[in-house]
Design a protein around this motif. Structure first.
Motif, PDB file in Angstrom:
ATOM      1  N   ASP A  34      -3.929  10.465   1.954  1.00  0.00           N
ATOM      2  CA  ASP A  34      -3.804  10.549   3.409  1.00  0.00           C
ATOM      3  C   ASP A  34      -4.280   9.229   4.022  1.00  0.00           C
ATOM      4  OD1 ASP A  34      -6.655  10.577   3.614  1.00  0.00           O
ATOM      5  OD2 ASP A  34      -6.660  12.743   3.326  1.00  0.00           O
ATOM      6  N   LEU A  35      -4.014   9.064   5.308  1.00  0.00           N
ATOM      7  CA  LEU A  35      -4.297   7.797   5.989  1.00  0.00           C
ATOM      8  C   LEU A  35      -5.782   7.437   5.961  1.00  0.00           C
ATOM      9  CD1 LEU A  35      -3.179   5.438   7.597  1.00  0.00           C
ATOM     10  CD2 LEU A  35      -3.430   6.805   9.683  1.00  0.00           C
ATOM     11  N   ILE A  36      -6.641   8.434   6.118  1.00  0.00           N
ATOM     12  CA  ILE A  36      -8.090   8.177   6.125  1.00  0.00           C
ATOM     13  C   ILE A  36      -8.538   7.611   4.780  1.00  0.00           C
ATOM     14  CG2 ILE A  36     -10.360   9.275   6.265  1.00  0.00           C
ATOM     15  CD1 ILE A  36      -9.155  11.270   8.257  1.00  0.00           C
ATOM     16  N   THR A  37      -8.046   8.221   3.696  1.00  0.00           N
ATOM     17  CA  THR A  37      -8.412   7.741   2.355  1.00  0.00           C
ATOM     18  C   THR A  37      -7.890   6.337   2.113  1.00  0.00           C
ATOM     19  OG1 THR A  37      -8.338  10.018   1.523  1.00  0.00           O
ATOM     20  CG2 THR A  37      -8.259   8.235  -0.117  1.00  0.00           C
ATOM     21  N   ARG A  38      -6.673   6.074   2.555  1.00  0.00           N
ATOM     22  CA  ARG A  38      -6.085   4.752   2.341  1.00  0.00           C
ATOM     23  C   ARG A  38      -6.849   3.683   3.110  1.00  0.00           C
ATOM     24  NH1 ARG A  38       0.263   6.133   3.049  1.00  0.00           N
ATOM     25  NH2 ARG A  38       0.467   3.879   3.024  1.00  0.00           N
ATOM     26  N   ARG A  39      -7.268   4.004   4.335  1.00  0.00           N
ATOM     27  CA  ARG A  39      -8.054   3.038   5.104  1.00  0.00           C
ATOM     28  C   ARG A  39      -9.417   2.799   4.448  1.00  0.00           C
ATOM     29  NH1 ARG A  39      -6.562   1.496  10.150  1.00  0.00           N
ATOM     30  NH2 ARG A  39      -8.751   1.132  10.653  1.00  0.00           N
TER      31      ARG A  39
ATOM     32  N   ASN B 274      -3.031 -16.046  -8.812  1.00  0.00           N
ATOM     33  CA  ASN B 274      -2.455 -14.726  -9.011  1.00  0.00           C
ATOM     34  C   ASN B 274      -0.946 -14.849  -8.890  1.00  0.00           C
ATOM     35  OD1 ASN B 274      -2.456 -11.925  -9.408  1.00  0.00           O
ATOM     36  ND2 ASN B 274      -2.510 -11.510  -7.217  1.00  0.00           N
ATOM     37  N   GLU B 275      -0.240 -13.836  -9.303  1.00  0.00           N
ATOM     38  CA  GLU B 275       1.211 -13.852  -9.163  1.00  0.00           C
ATOM     39  C   GLU B 275       1.600 -13.505  -7.734  1.00  0.00           C
ATOM     40  OE1 GLU B 275       2.757 -10.815 -11.707  1.00  0.00           O
ATOM     41  OE2 GLU B 275       1.665  -9.236 -10.699  1.00  0.00           O
ATOM     42  N   VAL B 276       2.897 -13.378  -7.474  1.00  0.00           N
ATOM     43  CA  VAL B 276       3.362 -12.938  -6.168  1.00  0.00           C
ATOM     44  C   VAL B 276       2.718 -11.594  -5.836  1.00  0.00           C
ATOM     45  CG1 VAL B 276       5.396 -12.260  -4.834  1.00  0.00           C
ATOM     46  CG2 VAL B 276       5.551 -14.120  -6.487  1.00  0.00           C
ATOM     47  N   VAL B 277       2.338 -11.397  -4.588  1.00  0.00           N
ATOM     48  CA  VAL B 277       1.676 -10.161  -4.175  1.00  0.00           C
ATOM     49  C   VAL B 277       2.530  -8.955  -4.544  1.00  0.00           C
ATOM     50  CG1 VAL B 277       0.920  -8.804  -2.199  1.00  0.00           C
ATOM     51  CG2 VAL B 277       0.378 -11.244  -2.311  1.00  0.00           C
ATOM     52  N   ALA B 278       1.991  -8.107  -5.399  1.00  0.00           N
ATOM     53  CA  ALA B 278       2.733  -6.936  -5.872  1.00  0.00           C
ATOM     54  C   ALA B 278       1.925  -5.655  -5.708  1.00  0.00           C
ATOM     55  CB  ALA B 278       3.112  -7.109  -7.344  1.00  0.00           C
ATOM     56  N   VAL B 279       0.640  -5.778  -5.367  1.00  0.00           N
ATOM     57  CA  VAL B 279      -0.217  -4.626  -5.114  1.00  0.00           C
ATOM     58  C   VAL B 279      -1.065  -4.938  -3.894  1.00  0.00           C
ATOM     59  CG1 VAL B 279      -0.324  -3.832  -7.509  1.00  0.00           C
ATOM     60  CG2 VAL B 279      -2.014  -5.474  -6.673  1.00  0.00           C
ATOM     61  N   GLU B 280      -1.518  -3.892  -3.217  1.00  0.00           N
ATOM     62  CA  GLU B 280      -2.287  -4.090  -1.993  1.00  0.00           C
ATOM     63  C   GLU B 280      -3.577  -4.858  -2.249  1.00  0.00           C
ATOM     64  OE1 GLU B 280      -3.889  -1.247  -4.302  1.00  0.00           O
ATOM     65  OE2 GLU B 280      -1.864  -1.077  -3.512  1.00  0.00           O
TER      66      GLU B 280
ATOM     67  N   SER C 264       0.832  -1.207   0.000  1.00  0.00           N
ATOM     68  CA  SER C 264       0.000   0.000   0.000  1.00  0.00           C
ATOM     69  C   SER C 264       0.865   1.255   0.000  1.00  0.00           C
ATOM     70  CB  SER C 264      -0.936   0.003   1.208  1.00  0.00           C
ATOM     71  OG  SER C 264      -0.207  -0.072   2.406  1.00  0.00           O
ATOM     72  N   ASP C 265       2.032   1.180   0.651  1.00  0.00           N
ATOM     73  CA  ASP C 265       2.932   2.333   0.643  1.00  0.00           C
ATOM     74  C   ASP C 265       3.477   2.610  -0.757  1.00  0.00           C
ATOM     75  OD1 ASP C 265       2.617   2.788   3.306  1.00  0.00           O
ATOM     76  OD2 ASP C 265       4.417   1.703   3.927  1.00  0.00           O
ATOM     77  N   ARG C 266       3.661   1.556  -1.537  1.00  0.00           N
ATOM     78  CA  ARG C 266       4.194   1.734  -2.894  1.00  0.00           C
ATOM     79  C   ARG C 266       3.256   2.542  -3.768  1.00  0.00           C
ATOM     80  NH1 ARG C 266       5.347  -3.689  -5.789  1.00  0.00           N
ATOM     81  NH2 ARG C 266       5.853  -2.279  -7.485  1.00  0.00           N
ATOM     82  N   PHE C 267       1.958   2.288  -3.656  1.00  0.00           N
ATOM     83  CA  PHE C 267       1.004   2.866  -4.604  1.00  0.00           C
ATOM     84  C   PHE C 267       0.088   3.925  -4.003  1.00  0.00           C
ATOM     85  CE2 PHE C 267       2.175  -1.309  -6.213  1.00  0.00           C
ATOM     86  CZ  PHE C 267       2.517  -1.012  -7.509  1.00  0.00           C
TER      87      PHE C 267
END
Length: 203
Positions: free
Chosen positions: A86-91, A115-121, A78-81
């Motif tokens: 802000d934190l509220i939007t991400r949650r 699916n492939e190896v986890v690469a996105v949240e 999640s930090d990558r993308f």
């Protein structure tokens, strides 16, 4: 009692939207979930039925969804993308993903997701929800060796080889294979396919 074929759910994201529809078999039912409208259109052009697309779900449900208590196993993806949010939007986005995958898995009731190896949240939330429901998450990777092209991973969070590989006893066949491979790679004009000069990532 009729023996029904098991359902496999493919997370057809990015290049996998073109790849996964090719993985058909009469041993199971194939179902596909798209991440974006672009992925969805690729699948539709391949005559694949797509009932779930996360981008569509987000547009239709974002304002009505309340935050859940679900947490990620790692914040790396999640930090990558999502660093721009802000934190509220991400949650809130995470809550949308957990609810989305809950709905998808309840609908298809697959024995496994592919699916492939986890690469996105979004893949991580899929893994968490699948685990909660006792559904296997099958992550695959391409082998470095041309005649051994594919293998399943024991964990979707990294591409480490199975412990079984290192517990195997060395035999004459594996020693000969290693010698041939090292000899090939050490030649001036023979290089590993992953490090050849290419035009772009899709080449």
């Amino acid at each position: 009692m009729e023996n029904k074929k098991p359902n496999l759910l493919f997370f057809a994201r990015d290049y996998q939207a073109s790849l996964f529809p090719k993985l058909k078999s009469n041993l199971y039912n194939s179902y596909y979930v798209a991440l974006t409208k672009k992925d969805k259109n690729i699948l539709l052009n391949l005559k694949v039925d797509v009932k779930f697309c996360f981008e569509d779900f987000l547009i239709d449900n974002y304002s009505d969804i309340e935050e859940t208590e679900n947490e990620l196993l790692t914040s790396f993806y999640s930090d990558r993308f999502w660093g721009k949010y802000d934190l509220i939007t991400r949650r809130k986005l995470l809550s949308c993903q957990f609810l989305f995958w809950d709905k998808v898995l309840n609908y298809y009731k697959p024995i496994a997701v592919v699916n492939e190896v986890v690469a996105v949240e979004n893949a991580e939330t899929l893994y968490i929800k699948a685990k909660e429901k006792g559904i296997e998450y099958w992550a695959w990777l391409i082998s470095a060796f041309e005649d051994k092209r594919f293998y399943w991973l024991e964990t979707p969070f990294n591409s480490s080889l199975s412990k079984k590989v290192f517990n195997s006893k060395v035999n004459k066949e594996s020693i000969e294979f290693s010698k041939q491979y090292l000899n090939k790679m050490s030649k001036k004009y023979e290089r590993h396919p992953w490090i050849k000069k290419i035009k772009g990532r899709f080449d």
